[in-house]
Scaffold this motif. Structure first.
Motif, PDB file in Angstrom:
ATOM      1  N   ALA A  85       0.841  -1.203   0.000  1.00 11.99           N
ATOM      2  CA  ALA A  85       0.000   0.000   0.000  1.00 11.99           C
ATOM      3  C   ALA A  85       0.873   1.248   0.000  1.00 11.99           C
ATOM      4  N   GLU A  89      -2.754   5.474   0.596  1.00 14.58           N
ATOM      5  CA  GLU A  89      -3.726   4.412   0.869  1.00 14.58           C
ATOM      6  C   GLU A  89      -3.758   4.065   2.353  1.00 14.58           C
ATOM      7  N   SER A 107     -11.248  -0.709   0.877  1.00 16.32           N
ATOM      8  CA  SER A 107      -9.895  -0.192   0.638  1.00 16.32           C
ATOM      9  C   SER A 107      -8.855  -1.294   0.789  1.00 16.32           C
TER      10      SER A 107
END
Length: 128
Positions: A85, A89, A107
């Motif tokens: 990530a 993020e 997510s």
């Protein structure tokens, strides 16, 4: 000797009387003073913010992985997600985890679907 001195004084006096040329194009760039050197700034405290954000995001990812893999040690799976990530993020996951835990799952799912994350998770699953 007086003649040379007199000519020198006269030439200096005449040099000051010459009118500047107005129709001559400028061939050199104007002299620009460089900006003063920047004052020493204290180091930015982004690393503290980044580590706090990562810690919150890691906790959110741990909770999401524990929902999907009950009874397992999810730390290695969480590492796969966190390592794949971006900081943006991670900040998004941390914020969603605090404000809307149900949206954090989407997510995390986006990151899990990446090939590198999928390969990492497969390796962890093979050794577990």
């Amino acid at each position: 000797m007086r003649v040379i001195l007199s000519l020198g004084v006269v030439s200096l006096a005449l040099a000051g009387c010459v009118a500047p040329a107005t129709n001559v194009p400028q061939t050199t760039a104007p002299i620009v003073n460089p900006p003063p050197p920047a004052a020493a700034q204290p180091p930015a405290q982004t690393s503290t913010l980044d580590s706090a954000t990562r810690a919150v995001a890691r906790d959110v990812v741990n909770r999401e992985m524990a929902k999907r893999l009950p009874g397992r040690n999810v730390a290695p799976y969480t590492d796969c997600v966190v390592n794949n990530a971006s900081m943006a993020e991670m900040a998004d996951i941390a914020q969603r985890g605090l404000n809307d835990p149900s949206s954090a799952a989407s997510s995390v799912a986006v990151i899990v679907q990446r090939p590198a994350a999928t390969q990492c998770i497969a390796k962890v699953a093979a050794t577990a």
